[in-house]
Design a protein around this motif. Structure first.
Motif, PDB file in Angstrom:
ATOM      1  N   ASN A 269     -71.270  34.525   9.949  1.00 35.42           N
ATOM      2  CA  ASN A 269     -70.997  34.162  11.339  1.00 35.42           C
ATOM      3  C   ASN A 269     -70.591  35.358  12.194  1.00 35.42           C
ATOM      4  O   ASN A 269     -70.333  35.207  13.383  1.00 35.42           O
ATOM      5  N   LYS A 270     -70.542  36.535  11.578  1.00 34.95           N
ATOM      6  CA  LYS A 270     -69.991  37.712  12.250  1.00 34.95           C
ATOM      7  C   LYS A 270     -70.655  38.007  13.599  1.00 34.95           C
ATOM      8  O   LYS A 270     -69.977  38.163  14.608  1.00 34.95           O
TER       9      LYS A 270
ATOM     10  N   PHE B 275     -72.488  36.101  15.607  1.00 34.95           N
ATOM     11  CA  PHE B 275     -72.274  35.057  16.606  1.00 34.95           C
ATOM     12  C   PHE B 275     -70.820  35.032  17.053  1.00 34.95           C
ATOM     13  O   PHE B 275     -70.534  34.861  18.245  1.00 34.95           O
ATOM     14  N   THR B 276     -69.899  35.253  16.127  1.00 32.18           N
ATOM     15  CA  THR B 276     -68.476  35.320  16.477  1.00 32.18           C
ATOM     16  C   THR B 276     -68.215  36.474  17.433  1.00 32.18           C
ATOM     17  O   THR B 276     -67.494  36.320  18.428  1.00 32.18           O
ATOM     18  N   GLN B 277     -68.813  37.628  17.147  1.00 31.59           N
ATOM     19  CA  GLN B 277     -68.644  38.782  18.039  1.00 31.59           C
ATOM     20  C   GLN B 277     -69.202  38.486  19.427  1.00 31.59           C
ATOM     21  O   GLN B 277     -68.604  38.856  20.438  1.00 31.59           O
ATOM     22  N   TYR B 278     -70.328  37.783  19.472  1.00 29.63           N
ATOM     23  CA  TYR B 278     -70.912  37.398  20.758  1.00 29.63           C
ATOM     24  C   TYR B 278     -69.930  36.522  21.537  1.00 29.63           C
ATOM     25  O   TYR B 278     -69.663  36.767  22.721  1.00 29.63           O
ATOM     26  N   LEU B 279     -69.370  35.505  20.857  1.00 29.87           N
ATOM     27  CA  LEU B 279     -68.432  34.608  21.532  1.00 29.87           C
ATOM     28  C   LEU B 279     -67.159  35.323  21.957  1.00 29.87           C
ATOM     29  O   LEU B 279     -66.606  35.048  23.032  1.00 29.87           O
ATOM     30  N   GLU B 280     -66.679  36.256  21.145  1.00 28.18           N
ATOM     31  CA  GLU B 280     -65.453  36.992  21.460  1.00 28.18           C
ATOM     32  C   GLU B 280     -65.589  37.835  22.725  1.00 28.18           C
ATOM     33  O   GLU B 280     -64.624  38.002  23.462  1.00 28.18           O
TER      34      GLU B 280
ATOM     35  N   HIS C 102     -68.771  32.550   5.206  1.00 29.46           N
ATOM     36  CA  HIS C 102     -68.908  32.224   6.629  1.00 29.46           C
ATOM     37  C   HIS C 102     -68.427  33.367   7.516  1.00 29.46           C
ATOM     38  O   HIS C 102     -69.032  33.623   8.557  1.00 29.46           O
ATOM     39  N   ARG C 103     -67.368  34.029   7.110  1.00 29.32           N
ATOM     40  CA  ARG C 103     -66.882  35.159   7.910  1.00 29.32           C
ATOM     41  C   ARG C 103     -67.998  36.201   8.062  1.00 29.32           C
ATOM     42  O   ARG C 103     -68.221  36.727   9.153  1.00 29.32           O
TER      43      ARG C 103
ATOM     44  N   ARG D  43     -65.132  30.785   2.510  1.00 29.14           N
ATOM     45  CA  ARG D  43     -64.616  31.302   3.785  1.00 29.14           C
ATOM     46  C   ARG D  43     -65.130  32.718   4.048  1.00 29.14           C
ATOM     47  O   ARG D  43     -65.497  33.049   5.177  1.00 29.14           O
TER      48      ARG D  43
END
Length: 152
Positions: A118-119, A121-126, A114-115, A111
């Motif tokens: 994926n940081k 891409f996650t920030q982009y989506l957020e 991935h955190r 986990r």
């Protein structure tokens, strides 16, 4: 209206991303427990870890594969000392699979892996506004339908 020729470069770019995913999906990783795990193994381990004991039938249904395929994968995880098989307390012929402390550590490290990976891409989506985020959700749904068409 966009033409096929307009869309082709985007399709090629998506194809490259999907290809990279398949390369990653065949690569093994050490999640800090001294054994390398392929994505199918760590994802199975995660599915087991999320429960307080699970049977082969439930895992086969969840993953959409045969009980034999699940059993083979479970046996690999047993050999790597990440899970144990125990008789079910309510049904002696049923086997329950549980994670070991080593397996729990692998899941926790997975986990975190991935955190971290994926940081961006996650920030982009957020940061997307609701309309843009919903477009990405719909695009993802359409990508799944597109790939389903190839599996028929």
């Amino acid at each position: 209206m966009r033409t096929y020729e307009d869309i082709t470069p985007l399709m090629k770019s998506l194809g490259h991303a999907l290809y990279k995913y398949t390369v990653i999906d065949r690569k093994d990783f050490d999640f800090g427990v001294g054994v390398n795990l392929f994505p199918a193994e760590i994802h199975m381990l995660e599915a087991i870890n999320c429960r307080n004991g699970v049977g082969v039938t439930e895992l086969a249904e969840e993953f959409g594969v045969t009980k034999g395929a699940i059993s083979q994968l479970i046996n690999k995880l047993v050999k790597k000392e990440l899970v144990v098989k125990e008789p079910a307390s309510d049904h002696k012929s049923r086997v329950v699979i549980r994670t070991t402390p080593k397996g729990k550590t692998a899941c926790q490290n997975h986990r975190e892996f991935h955190r971290e990976h994926n940081k961006l891409f996650t920030q982009y989506l957020e940061q997307l506004d609701d309309k843009s985020f919903n477009t990405v959700v719909e695009l993802t749904n359409q990508l799944n339908l597109w790939m389903d068409n190839y599996l028929k």
